[in-house]
Design an enzyme around this catalytic site. Structure first.
Site, mmCIF file in Angstrom:
data_model
loop_
_atom_site.group_PDB
_atom_site.id
_atom_site.type_symbol
_atom_site.label_atom_id
_atom_site.label_comp_id
_atom_site.label_asym_id
_atom_site.label_seq_id
_atom_site.Cartn_x
_atom_site.Cartn_y
_atom_site.Cartn_z
ATOM 1 N N ASN A 49 28.601 -0.230 6.302
ATOM 2 C CA ASN A 49 29.625 0.268 5.294
ATOM 3 C C ASN A 49 30.523 1.226 6.259
ATOM 4 O O ASN A 49 30.820 1.168 7.427
ATOM 5 C CB ASN A 49 28.756 1.358 4.476
ATOM 6 N N LYS A 95 22.318 -17.612 15.635
ATOM 7 C CA LYS A 95 23.552 -17.616 14.652
ATOM 8 C C LYS A 95 23.450 -18.807 13.281
ATOM 9 O O LYS A 95 23.150 -19.816 13.863
ATOM 10 C CB LYS A 95 24.987 -17.688 15.293
ATOM 11 N N PRO A 134 13.491 2.283 4.637
ATOM 12 C CA PRO A 134 13.046 3.567 4.210
ATOM 13 C C PRO A 134 13.852 4.582 3.772
ATOM 14 O O PRO A 134 15.130 4.529 4.531
ATOM 15 C CB PRO A 134 12.065 3.869 5.395
ATOM 16 N N ASP A 135 13.560 5.336 3.071
ATOM 17 C CA ASP A 135 14.503 6.616 2.814
ATOM 18 C C ASP A 135 14.072 7.697 3.642
ATOM 19 O O ASP A 135 13.137 8.419 3.411
ATOM 20 C CB ASP A 135 14.307 7.085 1.369
ATOM 21 N N PHE A 193 23.244 14.456 1.507
ATOM 22 C CA PHE A 193 24.501 14.333 1.314
ATOM 23 C C PHE A 193 24.652 13.339 0.204
ATOM 24 O O PHE A 193 23.498 12.620 0.062
ATOM 25 C CB PHE A 193 25.318 13.786 2.371
ATOM 26 N N LYS A 229 20.570 13.302 -7.457
ATOM 27 C CA LYS A 229 20.055 12.909 -6.264
ATOM 28 C C LYS A 229 19.398 13.986 -5.560
ATOM 29 O O LYS A 229 18.236 13.774 -4.847
ATOM 30 C CB LYS A 229 21.215 12.459 -5.431
ATOM 31 N N LYS A 287 15.808 13.460 -4.158
ATOM 32 C CA LYS A 287 15.100 13.498 -2.629
ATOM 33 C C LYS A 287 14.477 14.702 -2.587
ATOM 34 O O LYS A 287 13.576 14.821 -1.265
ATOM 35 C CB LYS A 287 16.590 13.659 -2.148
HETATM 36 N N1 CTP Z 1 19.378 8.626 2.885
HETATM 37 C C1 CTP Z 1 18.329 8.629 3.810
HETATM 38 N N2 CTP Z 1 17.696 7.024 3.806
HETATM 39 C C2 CTP Z 1 18.245 6.071 2.997
HETATM 40 C C3 CTP Z 1 19.211 6.347 1.891
HETATM 41 C C4 CTP Z 1 19.870 7.590 1.925
HETATM 42 O O1 CTP Z 1 18.188 9.535 4.577
HETATM 43 N N3 CTP Z 1 17.396 5.041 3.415
HETATM 44 C C5 CTP Z 1 20.210 10.059 2.815
HETATM 45 C C6 CTP Z 1 21.650 9.846 3.105
HETATM 46 O O2 CTP Z 1 21.712 10.646 4.469
HETATM 47 C C7 CTP Z 1 22.098 11.153 2.165
HETATM 48 C C8 CTP Z 1 21.327 10.934 1.198
HETATM 49 O O3 CTP Z 1 19.923 10.176 1.309
HETATM 50 O O4 CTP Z 1 21.711 12.303 2.560
HETATM 51 C C9 CTP Z 1 21.809 10.062 -0.097
HETATM 52 O O5 CTP Z 1 22.174 8.987 0.273
HETATM 53 P P1 CTP Z 1 23.119 8.214 -0.672
HETATM 54 O O6 CTP Z 1 23.480 6.762 -0.011
HETATM 55 O O7 CTP Z 1 24.256 8.816 -1.327
HETATM 56 O O8 CTP Z 1 22.063 7.935 -1.858
HETATM 57 P P2 CTP Z 1 21.070 6.795 -2.051
HETATM 58 O O9 CTP Z 1 19.779 7.520 -1.832
HETATM 59 O O10 CTP Z 1 21.394 5.568 -1.129
HETATM 60 O O11 CTP Z 1 21.181 6.319 -3.482
HETATM 61 P P3 CTP Z 1 22.140 5.341 -3.978
HETATM 62 O O12 CTP Z 1 22.511 4.472 -3.119
HETATM 63 O O13 CTP Z 1 21.656 4.815 -5.494
HETATM 64 O O14 CTP Z 1 23.730 6.599 -4.657
#
Ligand code: CTP
Length: 408
Positions: free
Chosen positions: A213, A292, A310-311, A332, A346, A350
């Site tokens: 991204n 490839k 994983p989150d 964030f 969020k 979280k």
């Molecule tokens: N984050 C994380 N691990 C992930 C996804 C997100 O640690 N797999 C953390 C990011 O670093 C940020 C927060 O979660 O602090 C929110 O990230 P964001 O991309 O805005 O949100 P998402 O959880 O991905 O939700 P969405 O894509 O639906 O907005």
């Protein structure tokens, strides 16, 4: 950025080939808004002329305690009283030894001894041959000078003018500038250990392609720098970005979300604050191809299926230490619309006490940003500003919140 506006710095040069770097440092300090008074020892004048330093600092250079230009003939008093700091760069092994003993037989050492200890800090940038630096006498002097209240910057490692290689080079001027700027920041996070994630992640499709991204990592790197300036030990887990590591920050480079998850798990036990600024890819291709993926000429496109990553933040926020209040977690939210509603939702999803919202497309890759802080009691806006200024404000804000919670 005028980071040193209003600061008056006495820049002391002692004998060493690194004097050539002091010329550039002088320029850099002036460029950041400081006024610089150069004082040179006799040995320094063997390496650099006072004329050069006068031209760069736009002030008369002093070299002798007997200088008749001062009406009271006391340059050691007059010059040291106005200073916000005395910075000795380069500081030779001999001069360190001199400072240690409180000797005062030339203007610069006399000034260091005569300076008001409480209001005029002494900053030292050592520069010498590796054997001289490693010598027990120098290391003993270094330790004693620190316990006498001086700040001694690291030395660099690399090729030395003498042809040897090792520790003892003076830091480069841009590194010293960063150290001086950091020195003047309030130490609101002293004793804390801050873990930061930053940048995008990269999820491989095959060995040459992947999904990522537009995050540049600049906000996260600024936060890591601001936390270190505030006195914290900082570990920065960075996705693939081409940014310089802020001085004094421990950096771990990762590529994918799973790498980032693992690196955070490895480092989080030591942390007291976790700030997740990384734009982590939510999904990765279910099967990355070993080779490839080739076009076969039929016009058929490859079919990609995804699995969720994983989150990282949610996992850390649910850990025992975070739940017990020993680890302060900050998330964030990079949104494209409805910032307030998305950030509030969020934060709850979280499970973090503080969530910082920003509009992704308006800030990715830029040097500035605007933030919206969301906590359980409401919101606070931080107006558009440079990422470094915002990072410093955010760190100060986090320090206040930790104090209010009574977190040690
Ligand atoms: N984050 C994380 N691990 C992930 C996804 C997100 O640690 N797999 C953390 C990011 O670093 C940020 C927060 O979660 O602090 C929110 O990230 P964001 O991309 O805005 O949100 P998402 O959880 O991905 O939700 P969405 O894509 O639906 O907005």
């Amino acid at each position: 950025m005028n980071e040193l506006a209003g600061k008056h710095i006495v820049l002391g040069l002692t004998g060493g080939i690194a004097c050539y770097k002091a010329a550039d440092l002088c320029r850099a300090l002036v460029k950041e808004g400081a006024t610089v008074q150069v004082v040179m020892t006799e040995a320094a004048q063997q390496f650099m002329t006072p004329v050069t330093m006068q031209a760069l600092s736009n002030r008369t250079v002093y070299g002798s305690q007997w200088d008749p230009r001062e009406p009271n003939n006391m340059p050691h008093i007059n010059l040291s009283r106005e200073a916000d700091a005395i910075l000795i760069a380069p500081c030779s092994a001999d001069f360190m030894a001199k400072l240690l003993h409180g000797r005062a037989d030339d203007l610069l050492s006399l000034m260091c001894l005569a300076r008001p200890l409480q209001s005029v800090p002494l900053l030292i940038a050592p520069a010498m041959n590796r054997e001289m630096w490693a010598h027990p006498a120098t290391q003993r002097n270094r330790a004693q000078l620190v316990s006498d209240g001086a700040t001694i910057f690291d030395v660099g490692n690399g090729d030395q003018a003498c042809g040897e290689t090792g520790d003892g080079r003076m830091l480069e001027s841009h590194e010293l500038l960063e150290e001086v700027i950091a020195f003047f920041q309030p130490k609101t996070l002293a004793g804390q250990h801050v873990l930061v994630t930053a940048g995008p992640t990269y999820e491989a499709i095959d060995p040459v392609r992947g999904i990522t991204n537009l995050s540049s990592g600049k906000m996260g790197f600024s936060i890591a720098r601001a936390a270190r300036e505030a006195g914290a030990v900082v570990t920065l887990v960075a996705g693939p970005v081409s940014l310089a590591t802020p001085r004094g920050v421990n950096r771990v480079d990762v590529r994918s979300a799973r790498d980032m998850f693992q690196a955070v798990q490895d480092k989080v036990a030591a942390a007291t604050v976790f700030i997740a600024t990384a734009a982590v890819a939510d999904w990765r291709p279910a099967h990355a191809a070993d080779q490839k993926i080739k076009k076969d000429g039929s016009g058929k496109t490859p079919e990609l299926s995804f699995v969720e990553n994983p989150d990282i933040l949610a996992a850390v926020a649910q850990s025992t230490r975070a739940q017990a209040g020993d680890l302060y977690c900050v998330g964030f939210a990079a949104e494209s619309q409805d910032l307030l509603a998305n950030a509030q939702a969020k934060r709850l999803r979280k499970g973090v006490p503080l969530l910082v919202g920003n509009i992704g497309p308006a800030t990715f890759g830029q040097d500035d940003n605007a933030l919206l802080l969301v906590d359980e009691s409401g919101t606070q806006e931080m107006e558009r500003d440079s990422k470094l200024s915002l990072a410093r404000k955010l760190i100060a804000n986090i320090a206040i919140r930790m104090k209010a919670r009574g977190q040690k």
